[in-house]
Design a protein around this motif. Structure first.
Motif, short mmCIF file in Angstrom:
data_model
loop_
_atom_site.label_atom_id
_atom_site.label_comp_id
_atom_site.label_asym_id
_atom_site.label_seq_id
_atom_site.Cartn_x
_atom_site.Cartn_y
_atom_site.Cartn_z
N PRO A 84 4.66 12.45 6.87
CA PRO A 84 5.82 11.72 6.35
C PRO A 84 7.06 11.91 7.24
CG PRO A 84 4.65 12.76 4.56
CD PRO A 84 4.02 13.25 5.85
N GLY A 104 -0.36 3.48 5.28
CA GLY A 104 1.01 3.80 5.62
C GLY A 104 1.78 2.63 6.21
N LYS A 105 3.00 2.96 6.60
CA LYS A 105 3.93 1.96 7.13
C LYS A 105 4.81 2.65 8.16
CE LYS A 105 7.30 -1.34 5.39
NZ LYS A 105 8.00 -1.85 4.22
N GLN A 118 1.97 -1.93 9.23
CA GLN A 118 1.56 -1.40 7.93
C GLN A 118 0.05 -1.52 7.80
OE1 GLN A 118 3.48 -3.71 4.91
NE2 GLN A 118 2.55 -5.62 5.56
N ASN A 135 6.47 7.20 11.45
CA ASN A 135 6.09 6.93 10.07
C ASN A 135 7.38 6.69 9.31
OD1 ASN A 135 5.29 6.96 7.41
ND2 ASN A 135 4.06 8.81 7.58
N SER A 137 7.78 6.30 6.08
CA SER A 137 7.83 6.88 4.73
C SER A 137 8.18 8.35 4.83
CB SER A 137 6.48 6.73 4.04
OG SER A 137 6.49 7.45 2.82
N ASP A 138 9.05 8.80 3.92
CA ASP A 138 9.40 10.22 3.86
C ASP A 138 8.47 10.99 2.93
OD1 ASP A 138 11.53 10.06 5.65
OD2 ASP A 138 12.94 9.46 4.07
N THR A 139 7.55 10.26 2.24
CA THR A 139 6.69 10.93 1.27
C THR A 139 5.19 10.73 1.53
OG1 THR A 139 6.82 9.01 -0.20
CG2 THR A 139 8.43 10.78 -0.56
N GLU A 140 4.80 9.64 2.17
CA GLU A 140 3.39 9.32 2.37
C GLU A 140 3.01 9.42 3.85
OE1 GLU A 140 1.27 8.69 -0.17
OE2 GLU A 140 2.98 9.07 -1.50
N ALA A 142 0.84 8.37 7.30
CA ALA A 142 0.29 7.14 7.87
C ALA A 142 -0.98 7.55 8.61
CB ALA A 142 1.27 6.50 8.83
#
Length: 168
Positions: A84, A104-105, A118, A135, A137-140, A142
């Motif tokens: 993340p 992910g994105k 994505q 990546n 996202s700060d939580t998911e 990739a």
């Protein structure tokens, strides 16, 4: 267990292979294409991620890298991931890369051009282009598959990878 008996056809293939190994520049006119099937050691690598991370590359790239262990002499495939929020170091290499995003994105910056991606997208990274991956996202995490022609260039002795801040 493989059949090790030499048939006349196998003997011819072996003779051709041995003869080709002995070619030098004076024999250029003798180097005719003679495709021969050579049975590889294996055709499948099951449960790639269960085999474990490649420690050296995961440490160097600062994200998990899983090698697909198949006997290709021309292309390689790895499974990579970005934690993340992770941004990789800017780097370049003499081989081409195609990324296929599994989850992910994020984005890949290629020579200053930001290309967002994505899940389900494919991204092309040309040879010798400075690039990095982020990546978004700060939580998911990739995850992607990277296909490269690195083995082909390694076999020719011209594969090179440079990382900004380490090599320059």
């Amino acid at each position: 267990m493989a059949n090790t008996e030499l048939t006349p056809e196998t003997e011819i293939r072996t003779a051709i292979h041995d003869e080709q190994k002995a070619f030098s520049s004076k024999d250029f006119h003798k180097t005719y294409a003679r495709p021969v099937f050579v049975k590889p050691s294996h055709l499948v690598h099951r449960n790639v991620e269960n085999a474990g991370e490649h420690n050296q590359f995961s440490t160097e790239r600062k994200h998990p890298v899983f090698f697909v262990d198949l006997p290709s002499k021309n292309v390689s495939m790895t499974i990579g991931g970005l934690l993340p929020g992770q941004l990789t170091n800017k780097h370049r290499h003499t081989y081409e890369t195609v990324l296929y995003v599994l989850e992910g994105k994020g984005y890949t910056e290629v020579e200053g051009e930001k290309v967002e991606w994505q899940k389900g997208d494919a991204v092309y990274i040309p040879s010798w282009a400075w690039h990095c991956h982020q990546n978004m996202s700060d939580t998911e995490p990739a995850k992607y598959i990277a296909c490269e022609n690195a083995p082909q260039l390694q076999n020719l002795g011209v594969a090179l990878r440079e990382e900004e801040g380490r090599d320059l």
